[in-house]
Design an enzyme around this catalytic site. Structure first.
Site, PDB file in Angstrom:
ATOM      1  N   GLY A  72      38.962  41.753  30.109  1.00 36.65           N
ATOM      2  CA  GLY A  72      37.738  42.237  30.749  1.00 36.65           C
ATOM      3  C   GLY A  72      37.565  43.745  30.609  1.00 36.65           C
ATOM      4  O   GLY A  72      36.450  44.229  30.364  1.00 36.65           O
ATOM      5  N   SER A 200      36.969  37.347  31.449  1.00 37.90           N
ATOM      6  CA  SER A 200      38.400  37.465  31.188  1.00 37.90           C
ATOM      7  C   SER A 200      39.111  36.148  31.459  1.00 37.90           C
ATOM      8  O   SER A 200      38.753  35.417  32.387  1.00 37.90           O
ATOM      9  CB  SER A 200      38.961  38.571  32.090  1.00 37.90           C
ATOM     10  OG  SER A 200      40.357  38.653  31.948  1.00 37.90           O
ATOM     11  N   HIS A 202      42.331  35.475  32.476  1.00 38.41           N
ATOM     12  CA  HIS A 202      43.324  35.301  33.547  1.00 38.41           C
ATOM     13  C   HIS A 202      42.733  35.207  34.943  1.00 38.41           C
ATOM     14  O   HIS A 202      43.459  35.002  35.915  1.00 38.41           O
ATOM     15  CB  HIS A 202      44.399  36.389  33.476  1.00 38.41           C
ATOM     16  CG  HIS A 202      43.984  37.755  33.932  1.00 38.41           C
ATOM     17  ND1 HIS A 202      44.371  38.254  35.156  1.00 38.41           N
ATOM     18  CD2 HIS A 202      43.252  38.712  33.343  1.00 38.41           C
ATOM     19  CE1 HIS A 202      43.888  39.478  35.284  1.00 38.41           C
ATOM     20  NE2 HIS A 202      43.209  39.782  34.201  1.00 38.41           N
ATOM     21  N   THR A 238      44.116  40.923  14.247  1.00 37.96           N
ATOM     22  CA  THR A 238      44.448  39.515  14.099  1.00 37.96           C
ATOM     23  C   THR A 238      44.182  38.783  15.410  1.00 37.96           C
ATOM     24  O   THR A 238      44.529  39.280  16.475  1.00 37.96           O
ATOM     25  CB  THR A 238      45.934  39.372  13.686  1.00 37.96           C
ATOM     26  OG1 THR A 238      46.101  40.089  12.458  1.00 37.96           O
ATOM     27  CG2 THR A 238      46.334  37.927  13.508  1.00 37.96           C
ATOM     28  N   CYS A 326      47.691  52.682  49.135  1.00 38.01           N
ATOM     29  CA  CYS A 326      48.730  52.654  48.110  1.00 38.01           C
ATOM     30  C   CYS A 326      48.545  51.594  47.032  1.00 38.01           C
ATOM     31  O   CYS A 326      48.913  51.806  45.884  1.00 38.01           O
ATOM     32  CB  CYS A 326      50.094  52.482  48.746  1.00 38.01           C
ATOM     33  SG  CYS A 326      50.303  53.557  50.156  1.00 38.01           S
TER      34      CYS A 326
END
Ligand SMILES: *Cc1c(COP(=O)(O)O)cnc(C)c1O
Length: 393
Positions: A72, A200, A202, A238, A326
């Site tokens: 993405g 994307s 995943h 590739t 964080c």
């Protein structure tokens, strides 16, 4: 050891067993390079082209309008940079929203350093882009509008069709980062007037490191990655054959199961939202109450730090995410939560839970119980909460 309850599906998803099974042969026996001439490579080539066709049909595109990328982020970079440079003769102005993923926002910042101007259109308290502001931002020099299909933090689904119409009327290229929407809610690039789209693998039970760019044939853009002639000479390198096959299979599964999965997730999502809001005082839902991704829950709790909540949940095997400091590697709270008008303290106390089909009602009830206990525990240690209680007396 308690069971793992994975509620961070907006960050990444588990590869579906059927996806893995489809990919496996392309790591071993079927290792041919799809660009080679001999017949041994023919199976790899066919697998790549079959995946392309499945993906194209899924979003109402033509097969030759789908390009495989490394994910993405790459697709977002491609859309913005290639369009900005290709349309430089027309102008140097880009419009995007204040709540985009960093793959879009940081690309825009890079372009700003290189002579382009960017307008970041605001959103309302539910995270919906302000269409009036968007229209007012258009200049004769605007070349691209990039607005995400659905937000990765708060789940709000944007008015993509309206944005597509505005872009079309003004002869401006419309790109949408659909990484969170693809495979979760229906997308039709024709109906919605989308010119470029990023997705994307995943985020939809496919592998990491594979993405697509839908690029409307009428757009004449040059190469993004220079090199070989792969992907119509626009994205050299590739082919990631196992990744492409996996993305294709994940798309096929999404097509078959999306409707049913969304209905199931919405039921759990609303159980989770209602349970938390009813049982925990000083909590609020972030994002649109109904126009939101089926699997997204984002709630802010006053007087606590999202970070501390994540650590406590982790001790019970619950994986979640927060819009606080964080996790994002910076001290500022999430730009998305600030854009919907949350003050810093509330943005720091936010929790994102993103569901999948594997989550059960029992899991949801366990999580509500845990969140409640943790909020109480953290508040009992908070001087701010103590002051607040005193002020109420
Ligand atoms: C995850 C995500 C991306 C980045 O995709 P990658 O494949 O991880 O590079 C971009 N935009 C949104 C909205 C995302 O959720």
């Amino acid at each position: 050891m308690s069971k793992l309850i994975y509620l961070d599906n907006a960050a990444t998803t588990k590869v579906h067993p059927k996806v893995l099974e489809a990919m496996l042969p392309y790591f071993s026996e079927e290792y041919g390079n799809p660009s080679s001439i001999y017949s041994f490579a023919g199976k790899s080539k066919k697998a790549v082209e079959d995946a392309r066709e499945t993906i194209a049909k899924f979003i109402g595109a033509k097969t030759n309008e789908i390009y495989f990328t490394g994910g993405g982020s790459e697709s977002d970079n491609w859309a913005l940079k290639a369009t900005a440079y290709a349309k430089k003769d027309k102008g140097n102005h880009i419009i995007t929203s204040a709540i985009e993923h960093h793959a879009v926002l940081h690309t825009c910042e890079y372009l700003e350093k290189n002579g382009f101007e960017v307008t970041y259109v605001g959103v309302d308290e539910n995270g919906v882009i302000k269409l009036d502001e968007l229209k007012a931002a258009i200049r004769p020099t605007t070349t691209i509008i990039s607005v995400m299909f659905a937000n990765n933090e708060i789940g709000t689904i944007e008015p993509i069709k309206e944005i597509g119409e505005i872009a079309k009327e003004n002869d401006i290229v419309f790109h949408t980062d659909a990484v969170q929407a693809y495979g979760h809610i229906p997308i039709d690039v024709e109906e919605l007037h989308i010119d470029m789209l990023s997705a994307s693998g995943h985020k939809i039970y496919g592998p990491k490191g594979i993405g697509i760019m839908y690029l409307r044939n009428s757009l004449k853009l040059g190469a993004f990655i220079h090199g070989g002639a792969q992907e119509r000479s626009r994205r050299a390198g590739t082919h990631n054959v196992p990744g492409i096959v996996g993305f294709g299979k994940a798309t096929e599964l999404a097509k078959e199961t999306m409707e049913e999965r969304a209905a199931y997730e919405i039921k759990l999502r609303d159980r989770l939202i209602d349970g938390i809001l009813e049982q925990i005082p000083h909590s609020r839902l972030n994002g649109h109450p109904t126009d939101r991704l089926p699997n997204n829950v984002n709630i802010s709790f006053e007087f606590i730090e999202g970070e501390s909540m994540l650590i406590l949940l982790d001790q019970k095997g619950v994986c979640a995410s927060s819009g606080s400091a964080c996790t994002s590697g910076s001290l500022d709270p999430s730009h998305v939560l600030l854009a919907i008008g949350l003050p810093h303290e509330k943005a720091h106390g936010s929790l994102r839970l993103t569901l999948s089909e594997e989550i059960t009602e029992e899991d949801v009830d366990f999580v509500i119980e845990q969140v409640k206990a943790n909020v109480e525990r953290l508040r009992s240690m908070s001087p701010l909460y103590e002051d607040f209680l005193k002020s109420q007396k």
